[in-house]
Write an enzyme that holds these catalytic residues in place. Sequence first.
Site, PDB file in Angstrom:
ATOM      1  N   ALA B  49       0.856  -1.187   0.000  1.00 30.36           N
ATOM      2  CA  ALA B  49       0.000   0.000   0.000  1.00 30.36           C
ATOM      3  C   ALA B  49       0.892   1.237   0.000  1.00 30.36           C
ATOM      4  O   ALA B  49       1.925   1.244   0.651  1.00 30.36           O
ATOM      5  CB  ALA B  49      -0.897   0.004   1.221  1.00 30.36           C
ATOM      6  N   THR B  50       0.492   2.272  -0.730  1.00 33.48           N
ATOM      7  CA  THR B  50       1.418   3.374  -0.938  1.00 33.48           C
ATOM      8  C   THR B  50       1.198   4.586  -0.044  1.00 33.48           C
ATOM      9  O   THR B  50       1.554   4.507   1.121  1.00 33.48           O
ATOM     10  CB  THR B  50       1.501   3.692  -2.427  1.00 33.48           C
ATOM     11  OG1 THR B  50       0.192   3.771  -2.944  1.00 33.48           O
ATOM     12  CG2 THR B  50       2.227   2.587  -3.152  1.00 33.48           C
ATOM     13  N   THR B  51       0.628   5.685  -0.527  1.00 29.35           N
ATOM     14  CA  THR B  51       0.729   6.912   0.263  1.00 29.35           C
ATOM     15  C   THR B  51      -0.475   7.193   1.180  1.00 29.35           C
ATOM     16  O   THR B  51      -1.618   7.166   0.726  1.00 29.35           O
ATOM     17  CB  THR B  51       0.896   8.117  -0.681  1.00 29.35           C
ATOM     18  OG1 THR B  51       1.937   7.811  -1.583  1.00 29.35           O
ATOM     19  CG2 THR B  51       1.220   9.373   0.091  1.00 29.35           C
ATOM     20  N   ALA B 224       3.937   4.743  -7.717  1.00 29.68           N
ATOM     21  CA  ALA B 224       3.163   3.764  -6.955  1.00 29.68           C
ATOM     22  C   ALA B 224       1.937   4.352  -6.294  1.00 29.68           C
ATOM     23  O   ALA B 224       1.147   3.640  -5.683  1.00 29.68           O
ATOM     24  CB  ALA B 224       4.056   3.104  -5.906  1.00 29.68           C
TER      25      ALA B 224
END
Lengths: 228, 267
Positions: B49-51, B224
């Site tokens: 999972a990114t930001t 991403a």
Amino acid sequence: MSFMPYVAPEQLMKDRSEYAHKGIARGRSVIGLEYADGLLFLAENPSATLHKISEIYDRIAFAGVGKYSEFEELRIAGIRLADLRGYAYGREDVKARDLANAYSQALSSIFTQQLKPYEVEILVGEVDGEAGGTSIYHVLFDGSVTDEQGFVVIGGQAERLTEALRTRYEPGWDLATAVRTAIGVLASAPEPRDLPAEQIEAGVLDRTRPQRRKFRRLAPEEIERAAS
Amino acid sequence: MSDELKLPLAGTPFGASPSFVDLVRSERPEAIPEALRRAAATELQVASATTVLGLRYADGTLLAGDRRATAGNLIADARMRKVFPADDYSAIAIAGAAGQAVELVKLFQLELEHYEKITGDRLSLEGKANRLAQMIRENFPMAMQGLVVVPLFGGFDERRGEGRLFYYDAIGGRWEEDDFQATGSGALPAKNSLKKRWRPGLAREEAIRVAVEALIDAADDDAATGGPDPARGIYPVLLTVGPQGAAEVPEDEVAAAVAAVQEERAR
């Protein structure tokens, strides 16, 4: 090795049962009843923090009468069972029936195997989704379970209060009517008296609540408002 | 580690443990992620999972996250949720190994609920933040294998009457932020954006706008991080926690904020 004098099993069970009955009758009563939006549990309880009524799971609530330490132990065991089951399977797989069975098994083996039976009676209530169904399971100190319809009174003056409630109960009450009537019934025995709102503990399983957890404790002001 | 107070009193433990994690560990050890410890996690292609970001505003705390999960160069999920209510008065946002992180959130939510039901009281915000740090620390062996989970935790402190924001590192270090914070692959651009736009005492609408803008900036610079995609109806998830409790910002409000930012940039 110690020797116990022989006591006939009938006598033994009778004595234990009597002992438990006495303990339970000494306390105050709890009423459980169905109203329009779900289930109401209402108790006479002078303490605002030592609860007789509590949440077990999303749609399941608990009420106990008798010895505090004993029904508190059962309450915690119920929460642990429900949370574990919901985590291992799914939240909708936690059912009041399973809990009632677990309580029944535990209380039954305590009653037969231990020196002193638990002096408790408990209610396990559940509301289901939109279908509008509710169930109330009533578990006794010896493990016997009954599935109650509409309303039930446990502990203290249970028999007299059940009679009093039978003449008044009507399905489909709104919450205020249910609270007001339940307080009126509690205040009618052993002798008629005034029951101020701060002596009342109440919680509901309200199926109209948008949250996943349907249990809600009624605030003293809310009880006050309903009672007047 | 067990925080159960084990004082033997007439042979039985003293006091019921309000911890759900301890309960699972003793009753169903196979059900918690620890059982994965021996798996060669680094060789697996796991979703990441990114930001996510968090900021304090006038009424409380706001947490926000994009919707993309990646596995290597592929997009594993375009609609992943990374921001969750932890209980009625707090929220958690996760970046890192997705499966592991979602499981951590589930356990954390249950930990708070279980505590509340057993003791009849909600944990203090400080208590919740500390418990989360311990749970991340317990995840450390997996972090060593590449399954790093780094959350942001925000909530409304009912005793102090204000919103608070905490962030964590992979080994359970816990810091409190006065203003804003971001973690995950797009954290740097998101933080740079917040640095320019955030100011103390933002109103709710301004806070939503600032958070959305920071996520758009993160998506611009980080491959991403997924940007909002109005054509497919993919919008960031935003949660506010104020005196009234945790609430998700309705999608139309997020969509409006996204449209406003994009319109401003189109000129």
